[in-house]
Write an enzyme that holds these catalytic residues in place. Structure first.
Site, PDB file in Angstrom:
ATOM      1  N   ASP A  35       0.860  -1.187   0.000  1.00  0.00           N
ATOM      2  CA  ASP A  35       0.000   0.000   0.000  1.00  0.00           C
ATOM      3  C   ASP A  35       0.896   1.236   0.000  1.00  0.00           C
ATOM      4  O   ASP A  35       1.973   1.218   0.591  1.00  0.00           O
ATOM      5  CB  ASP A  35      -0.916   0.015   1.223  1.00  0.00           C
ATOM      6  CG  ASP A  35      -2.149   0.889   1.016  1.00  0.00           C
ATOM      7  OD1 ASP A  35      -1.989   2.122   0.871  1.00  0.00           O
ATOM      8  OD2 ASP A  35      -3.266   0.346   0.999  1.00  0.00           O
ATOM      9  N   ASP A  69       3.620   2.685  -4.063  1.00  0.00           N
ATOM     10  CA  ASP A  69       2.530   3.176  -4.897  1.00  0.00           C
ATOM     11  C   ASP A  69       2.400   2.258  -6.115  1.00  0.00           C
ATOM     12  O   ASP A  69       3.410   1.928  -6.746  1.00  0.00           O
ATOM     13  CB  ASP A  69       2.847   4.610  -5.336  1.00  0.00           C
ATOM     14  CG  ASP A  69       1.653   5.328  -5.943  1.00  0.00           C
ATOM     15  OD1 ASP A  69       0.975   4.751  -6.815  1.00  0.00           O
ATOM     16  OD2 ASP A  69       1.416   6.492  -5.557  1.00  0.00           O
ATOM     17  N   VAL A  70       1.177   1.869  -6.467  1.00  0.00           N
ATOM     18  CA  VAL A  70       0.997   0.973  -7.609  1.00  0.00           C
ATOM     19  C   VAL A  70       1.378   1.637  -8.926  1.00  0.00           C
ATOM     20  O   VAL A  70       1.537   0.951  -9.945  1.00  0.00           O
ATOM     21  CB  VAL A  70      -0.449   0.445  -7.696  1.00  0.00           C
ATOM     22  CG1 VAL A  70      -0.752  -0.466  -6.520  1.00  0.00           C
ATOM     23  CG2 VAL A  70      -1.468   1.575  -7.798  1.00  0.00           C
ATOM     24  N   SER A 152     -15.660  -3.075 -10.068  1.00  0.00           N
ATOM     25  CA  SER A 152     -16.681  -2.376  -9.284  1.00  0.00           C
ATOM     26  C   SER A 152     -18.022  -2.565  -9.960  1.00  0.00           C
ATOM     27  O   SER A 152     -18.097  -2.774 -11.184  1.00  0.00           O
ATOM     28  CB  SER A 152     -16.361  -0.878  -9.211  1.00  0.00           C
ATOM     29  OG  SER A 152     -17.445  -0.145  -8.677  1.00  0.00           O
ATOM     30  N   TYR A 165     -14.702   7.311 -13.118  1.00  0.00           N
ATOM     31  CA  TYR A 165     -14.507   6.094 -12.332  1.00  0.00           C
ATOM     32  C   TYR A 165     -15.139   4.894 -13.038  1.00  0.00           C
ATOM     33  O   TYR A 165     -14.539   3.814 -13.100  1.00  0.00           O
ATOM     34  CB  TYR A 165     -15.116   6.283 -10.947  1.00  0.00           C
ATOM     35  CG  TYR A 165     -14.930   5.109 -10.020  1.00  0.00           C
ATOM     36  CD1 TYR A 165     -13.686   4.812  -9.466  1.00  0.00           C
ATOM     37  CD2 TYR A 165     -16.014   4.300  -9.665  1.00  0.00           C
ATOM     38  CE1 TYR A 165     -13.520   3.739  -8.595  1.00  0.00           C
ATOM     39  CE2 TYR A 165     -15.864   3.235  -8.802  1.00  0.00           C
ATOM     40  CZ  TYR A 165     -14.618   2.948  -8.276  1.00  0.00           C
ATOM     41  OH  TYR A 165     -14.463   1.890  -7.429  1.00  0.00           O
ATOM     42  N   LYS A 169     -12.983   1.607 -14.218  1.00  0.00           N
ATOM     43  CA  LYS A 169     -13.287   0.248 -13.779  1.00  0.00           C
ATOM     44  C   LYS A 169     -13.721  -0.638 -14.946  1.00  0.00           C
ATOM     45  O   LYS A 169     -13.474  -1.848 -14.954  1.00  0.00           O
ATOM     46  CB  LYS A 169     -14.355   0.278 -12.681  1.00  0.00           C
ATOM     47  CG  LYS A 169     -13.818   0.803 -11.354  1.00  0.00           C
ATOM     48  CD  LYS A 169     -12.648  -0.061 -10.843  1.00  0.00           C
ATOM     49  CE  LYS A 169     -12.191   0.321  -9.464  1.00  0.00           C
ATOM     50  NZ  LYS A 169     -11.113  -0.551  -8.953  1.00  0.00           N
TER      51      LYS A 169
END
Length: 261
Positions: A35, A69-70, A152, A165, A169
């Site tokens: 994370d 961080d991704v 999502s 968003y 997704k």
């Protein structure tokens, strides 16, 4: 001796990601929990704290933590390398890191918000795949590797004020489906899990976008007529990581409480 299964999980410090770590650990898995644990100037709500990530390692003896961080592909590669070095192999990778931004018409969304959404929610998933899939393919035959990405309910419905968003997704779904095709015949599967409204900090941020004082109002769009708990979604993710999910790849598990939009 039974071979211990090993997973790398992003977005692991809180919410669904943390519930996945705990669920897998309870099932006997070793986990590298990743994370960023750093607030982002492009995200208007607090992100996870370092102590939340550290508490997983204190609570669960077979969990190692990485603050990364991704969006940092090299850092995710190092997390996968840590899993292989500490535990010998990788059996599953779970991309749970995400942010939510919006609150107005999508044509008015700033370029910064759009890029943040796609950099974290989509490229972050790709970065984990780039790091983890080669490790999954190094697994012994017959392989049972799993790549699981959190999508999502917003990937399947248009939602007011969340057009960016929804688009991000939906892109996660396309990425998972394409990845599954690329992995055909290898024994490594790719699956998306689409949660509905789940009791997390991100859902609180969603309620704020809609000017809702009571986050429970977001349960009205679900047939179960309540918010989901993170562990309920984590149960679906853990199943997707398990050998029992052998018939599922390139598809979506709707852990959404009957989300109706």
């Amino acid at each position: 001796m039974t071979r211990r299964q090993v997973a790398v999980v992003t977005g692991a410090a809180r919410g669904i990601g943390a519930a996945v770590v705990r669920r897998l650990a309870a099932d006997g898995w070793a986990v590298v929990a990743v994370d960023s644990c750093t607030d982002d100037p492009g995200v208007p709500y607090p992100l996870a704290r370092p102590d939340e990530l550290a508490s997983l390692a204190r609570e669960l003896p077979r969990v190692r933590t990485v603050q990364a961080d991704v969006r940092d592909a090299a850092a995710l590669a190092e997390a996968v390398e840590l899993a292989e070095r500490e535990f010998g192999h990788v059996d599953a990778a779970v991309a749970a890191a995400a942010v939510i931004l919006g609150g107005g018409p999508v044509w008015e969304q700033s370029e910064t918000d759009w890029r943040t959404l796609f950099d974290v929610d989509v490229t972050g998933v790709l970065n984990l795949a780039r790091a983890a899939v080669p490790a999954l393919l190094r697994g012994p035959r017959p392989r049972q590797g799993r790549f699981v990405a959190l999508a999502s309910a917003a990937a399947h419905r248009g939602l007011w004020g969340l057009g960016g968003y929804c688009a991000a997704k939906h892109a996660v779904l396309g990425l998972v489906r394409g990845l599954a095709c690329d992995l055909q015949g290898t024994g490594v599967h790719a699956v998306a899990v689409s949660p509905g409204s789940t009791r997390t900090d991100m859902l609180r941020a969603t309620a704020d976008l809609y000017d809702l004082d009571d986050v429970e109002k977001l349960a009205e769009n679900q047939l179960v007529r309540r918010l989901l708990e993170p562990d309920e979604v984590a149960a679906a993710v853990a199943w997707a990581c398990s050998p029992e999910s052998a018939a599922v790849t390139g598809s979506v598990l709707h852990a959404d409480g009957g989300f109706t939009g």
